[in-house]
Motif scaffolding. Structure first.
Motif, PDB file in Angstrom:
ATOM      1  N   GLU A 290       0.869  -1.175   0.000  1.00 19.12           N
ATOM      2  CA  GLU A 290       0.000   0.000   0.000  1.00 19.12           C
ATOM      3  C   GLU A 290       0.906   1.226   0.000  1.00 19.12           C
ATOM      4  O   GLU A 290       1.797   1.328   0.830  1.00 19.12           O
TER       5      GLU A 290
ATOM      6  N   THR B 248     -17.291  -7.126   6.019  1.00 17.13           N
ATOM      7  CA  THR B 248     -17.363  -6.085   7.034  1.00 17.13           C
ATOM      8  C   THR B 248     -17.759  -4.791   6.348  1.00 17.13           C
ATOM      9  O   THR B 248     -17.819  -4.721   5.123  1.00 17.13           O
ATOM     10  N   TYR B 249     -18.021  -3.754   7.137  1.00 22.33           N
ATOM     11  CA  TYR B 249     -18.475  -2.484   6.604  1.00 22.33           C
ATOM     12  C   TYR B 249     -17.601  -1.357   7.132  1.00 22.33           C
ATOM     13  O   TYR B 249     -17.019  -1.453   8.203  1.00 22.33           O
ATOM     14  N   GLY B 250     -17.551  -0.279   6.360  1.00 23.05           N
ATOM     15  CA  GLY B 250     -16.845   0.927   6.783  1.00 23.05           C
ATOM     16  C   GLY B 250     -17.813   2.080   6.809  1.00 23.05           C
ATOM     17  O   GLY B 250     -18.846   2.070   6.131  1.00 23.05           O
TER      18      GLY B 250
ATOM     19  N   GLU C 234      -3.022   0.353  -3.906  1.00 20.37           N
ATOM     20  CA  GLU C 234      -2.828  -0.893  -3.171  1.00 20.37           C
ATOM     21  C   GLU C 234      -2.780  -1.996  -4.211  1.00 20.37           C
ATOM     22  O   GLU C 234      -3.658  -2.084  -5.068  1.00 20.37           O
TER      23      GLU C 234
ATOM     24  N   ASP D  45     -22.235  -1.218  -3.430  1.00 19.16           N
ATOM     25  CA  ASP D  45     -21.062  -1.369  -2.573  1.00 19.16           C
ATOM     26  C   ASP D  45     -20.932  -0.227  -1.580  1.00 19.16           C
ATOM     27  O   ASP D  45     -20.050  -0.235  -0.725  1.00 19.16           O
ATOM     28  N   PHE D  46     -21.772   0.801  -1.723  1.00 18.90           N
ATOM     29  CA  PHE D  46     -21.764   1.927  -0.795  1.00 18.90           C
ATOM     30  C   PHE D  46     -23.169   2.497  -0.716  1.00 18.90           C
ATOM     31  O   PHE D  46     -24.021   2.219  -1.561  1.00 18.90           O
TER      32      PHE D  46
ATOM     33  N   TYR E  41     -19.834   1.636   3.423  1.00 21.36           N
ATOM     34  CA  TYR E  41     -19.335   0.890   2.270  1.00 21.36           C
ATOM     35  C   TYR E  41     -18.959  -0.517   2.683  1.00 21.36           C
ATOM     36  O   TYR E  41     -18.668  -0.788   3.851  1.00 21.36           O
ATOM     37  N   ARG E  42     -19.002  -1.407   1.710  1.00 21.74           N
ATOM     38  CA  ARG E  42     -18.676  -2.811   1.944  1.00 21.74           C
ATOM     39  C   ARG E  42     -17.168  -2.984   1.856  1.00 21.74           C
ATOM     40  O   ARG E  42     -16.519  -2.482   0.949  1.00 21.74           O
ATOM     41  N   ARG E  43     -16.611  -3.676   2.839  1.00 21.75           N
ATOM     42  CA  ARG E  43     -15.178  -3.967   2.858  1.00 21.75           C
ATOM     43  C   ARG E  43     -14.967  -5.446   2.596  1.00 21.75           C
ATOM     44  O   ARG E  43     -15.909  -6.229   2.627  1.00 21.75           O
ATOM     45  N   LYS E  44     -13.725  -5.807   2.367  1.00 21.09           N
ATOM     46  CA  LYS E  44     -13.403  -7.227   2.181  1.00 21.09           C
ATOM     47  C   LYS E  44     -13.690  -7.967   3.473  1.00 21.09           C
ATOM     48  O   LYS E  44     -13.572  -7.409   4.560  1.00 21.09           O
TER      49      LYS E  44
ATOM     50  N   CYS F  34     -26.458   0.190   6.322  1.00 19.45           N
ATOM     51  CA  CYS F  34     -25.813  -1.030   5.811  1.00 19.45           C
ATOM     52  C   CYS F  34     -26.863  -2.005   5.275  1.00 19.45           C
ATOM     53  O   CYS F  34     -26.685  -2.608   4.213  1.00 19.45           O
TER      54      CYS F  34
END
Length: 175
Positions: free
Chosen positions: A51, A167-169, A64, A145-146, A161-164, A136
């Motif tokens: 990164e 999980t969510y951010g 990244e 995705d968001f 937003y959807r994370r890998k 969410c």
């Protein structure tokens, strides 16, 4: 450029450090000498990830890259950042963005091979206040995705937003 390299779950050998510095030195032509570059190398199972984050006056240039070989990831990340810089040269160096003094004169005055950014669709929708957890759920229901919403606790516009890893951010504005 001042390059800071850190490692997570990886031993930072001299060879790795040298490879990162050699590749990222190619970016010196774009930036002023006092530009900070933050690099994080990490390994998760078979994934070799790098990164690179370059903060410049309220903006961030970031890439990244992940591969099975750290040296391949290092090569890829430099190419991506250089492509980003060339593509957005006019936008980044404009007086409106107020970051022109972060870039070298050669970069700013060089020939622009920029692609024009085009907004091809505009959406309008009402934003009723909701909690991040509800946002969410709404995001999942829409299949995006968001999701942009007005936070019921702060009455500010936020984004989930959807994370890998399922999980969510949450993105909140700084005031």
């Amino acid at each position: 450029m001042r390059i800071t390299i850190t490692g997570r779950n990886i031993e930072l050998t001299e060879g790795l450090k040298e490879a990162v510095e050699d590749k990222l030195r190619k970016l010196e032509k774009f930036f002023t000498p006092d530009t900070d570059v933050f690099v994080t190398l990490s390994v998760e199972k078979e994934r070799q990830k790098i990164e690179v984050t370059i903060p410049i006056k309220g903006h961030v240039i970031r890439s990244e890259q992940v591969s099975n070989d750290m040296y391949v990831s290092i090569d890829l990340v430099e190419e991506v950042i250089e492509r980003q810089l060339r593509k957005y040269r006019t936008k980044l160096a404009s007086k409106k963005m107020n970051v022109a003094d972060s870039f070298s004169e050669e970069f700013i005055e060089g020939d622009a091979d920029d692609e024009e950014v085009q907004i091809v669709r505009t959406k309008r929708f009402g934003m009723k206040p909701m909690y991040p957890e509800d946002a969410c759920v709404q995001m999942e229901l829409t299949g995006h995705d968001f999701f942009v919403f007005r936070n019921a606790e702060t009455d500010e516009v936020n984004v989930v937003y959807r994370r890998k890893g399922n999980t969510y951010g949450l993105i909140e504005p700084e005031c």
